[in-house]
Design a protein around this motif. Structure first.
Motif, short mmCIF file in Angstrom:
data_model
loop_
_atom_site.label_atom_id
_atom_site.label_comp_id
_atom_site.label_asym_id
_atom_site.label_seq_id
_atom_site.Cartn_x
_atom_site.Cartn_y
_atom_site.Cartn_z
N SER A 92 0.85 -1.20 0.00
CA SER A 92 0.00 0.00 0.00
C SER A 92 0.89 1.25 0.00
O SER A 92 1.18 1.83 1.03
CB SER A 92 -0.92 0.01 1.23
N ARG A 93 1.31 1.64 -1.18
CA ARG A 93 2.13 2.85 -1.30
C ARG A 93 1.27 4.10 -1.12
O ARG A 93 1.75 5.13 -0.65
CB ARG A 93 2.80 2.89 -2.68
N THR A 94 0.02 4.01 -1.52
CA THR A 94 -0.95 5.08 -1.27
C THR A 94 -2.03 4.48 -0.39
O THR A 94 -3.09 4.07 -0.87
CB THR A 94 -1.55 5.59 -2.59
N PRO A 95 -1.78 4.40 0.90
CA PRO A 95 -2.68 3.66 1.79
C PRO A 95 -4.03 4.33 1.99
O PRO A 95 -4.19 5.54 1.79
CB PRO A 95 -1.90 3.60 3.11
N THR A 96 -5.00 3.52 2.38
CA THR A 96 -6.32 4.01 2.77
C THR A 96 -6.63 3.45 4.15
O THR A 96 -5.90 2.61 4.67
CB THR A 96 -7.41 3.56 1.78
N SER A 97 -7.72 3.88 4.73
CA SER A 97 -8.08 3.40 6.06
C SER A 97 -8.27 1.89 6.10
O SER A 97 -8.13 1.25 7.14
CB SER A 97 -9.35 4.09 6.55
N TRP A 98 -8.57 1.28 4.93
CA TRP A 98 -8.76 -0.18 4.86
C TRP A 98 -7.46 -0.92 5.10
O TRP A 98 -7.46 -2.13 5.37
CB TRP A 98 -9.35 -0.57 3.52
N ALA A 99 -6.32 -0.23 5.02
CA ALA A 99 -5.01 -0.86 5.22
C ALA A 99 -4.66 -1.00 6.69
O ALA A 99 -3.58 -1.50 7.02
CB ALA A 99 -3.92 -0.06 4.51
N ALA A 100 -5.55 -0.58 7.58
CA ALA A 100 -5.25 -0.58 9.01
C ALA A 100 -4.78 -1.94 9.51
O ALA A 100 -3.91 -2.03 10.39
CB ALA A 100 -6.48 -0.14 9.81
N TYR A 101 -5.34 -3.04 8.97
CA TYR A 101 -4.97 -4.38 9.39
C TYR A 101 -4.37 -5.20 8.24
O TYR A 101 -4.36 -6.43 8.31
CB TYR A 101 -6.20 -5.13 9.92
N SER A 102 -3.88 -4.53 7.22
CA SER A 102 -3.37 -5.23 6.04
C SER A 102 -1.96 -5.75 6.31
O SER A 102 -0.96 -5.13 5.90
CB SER A 102 -3.38 -4.31 4.83
N PHE A 103 -1.86 -6.89 6.99
CA PHE A 103 -0.58 -7.45 7.39
C PHE A 103 -0.42 -8.89 6.90
O PHE A 103 -1.41 -9.59 6.67
CB PHE A 103 -0.45 -7.47 8.92
#
Length: 272
Positions: A142-153
């Motif tokens: 996520s180079r341009t992250p959004t709030s959906w990336a909060a748990y993107s692990f």
């Protein structure tokens, strides 16, 4: 058959507990990630000038972030089961009476400070070559992250991200029993700050990063710079560790001011 009969209720109970843990964690994620996404969509007309990067995440980016976050939720839920088991076993003393406001506030502050310290050093460790590709590269897609990336692990990072909760509760509860509201507020604060930090919009006011009253708090720009230039800005809630360890982005203040300034010129990238 008798063995299977005796195992069936136990397996059903475990399945029910796992389902409950997933439900709790998924609800927290949706409230944080979807809540920020919907709120920012509603006020997009007013916050568009505060977009940190000129580029925008695609629907495919958001779908990937959501899918990865759902995978993380299952890992978090298993760690949550460990925490619940520790509560039931009496290893984590809990205040069962009326909440003590003073102790509750002190515990919330302690939890946030401890989490920030854990996150900084864990995060820096994940950027070591031996760990980055397996544990942390998933998040940096996520180079341009959004709030959906909060748990993107990746699963390994999800374990590192969540294991601090039972450990932290264990430490605090043996000083003074855990106030349930302190745990609830801390966990809500955690997902809210995480979702806002990945939102891609800077809503703090001019001068925020240089003021002695607010400069010790991270901003969305602070973490956004980490996603575009991974060598800097490892902190979560506070800028203390980055400043002490020399890992704060050298142009952090300038980048922040370029976003929030009255005469902001939108750049095509935040890469130096």
């Amino acid at each position: 058959m008798s063995v299977l009969s005796s195992l069936t209720p136990a397996l059903a109970t475990i399945a029910q507990q796992i389902g409950h843990a997933v439900e709790i964690e998924f609800t927290r994620y949706l409230i944080g990630a979807a809540g920020v996404a919907v709120l920012y969509w509603l006020i997009q007309r007013w916050i568009e000038p505060r977009r940190i990067q000129a580029g925008k995440a695609s629907f495919a980016d958001r779908r990937r972030e959501f899918r990865r976050s759902v995978e993380t939720i299952f890992v978090f839920s298993l760690v949550n089961l460990l925490t619940f088991a520790m509560f039931r076993a009496g290893w984590l003393p809990v205040n069962r009476g009326a909440p003590d406001i003073g102790i509750m506030v002190a515990q919330i502050i302690a939890m946030v400070i401890m989490h920030d310290a854990w996150f900084y050093w864990m995060h820096r460790s994940l950027h070591l070559k031996v760990l980055f590709r397996r544990a942390h590269a998933t998040h940096h897609v996520s180079r341009t992250p959004t709030s959906w990336a909060a748990y993107s692990f990746a699963p390994i990072e999800a374990i590192f991200e969540s294991i601090y909760v039972p450990v932290m509760f264990l430490i605090i509860s043996h000083i003074v029993p855990i106030q349930p509201w302190a745990a609830f507020i801390f966990l809500g604060h955690q997902i809210a700050r995480n979702a806002v930090g990945h939102s891609g919009f800077e809503l703090a006011w001019p001068g925020f990063t240089r003021s002695p009253l607010t400069g010790w708090l991270t901003t969305t720009t602070h973490h956004d710079l980490h996603h575009t230039e991974g060598r800097y800005n490892f902190g979560l809630y506070f800028t203390w560790w980055d400043r002490m360890m020399g890992t704060e982005h050298p142009k952090y203040h300038e980048r922040f001011e370029a976003v929030v300034g009255a005469n902001r010129a939108v750049t095509t990238s935040v890469v130096a």
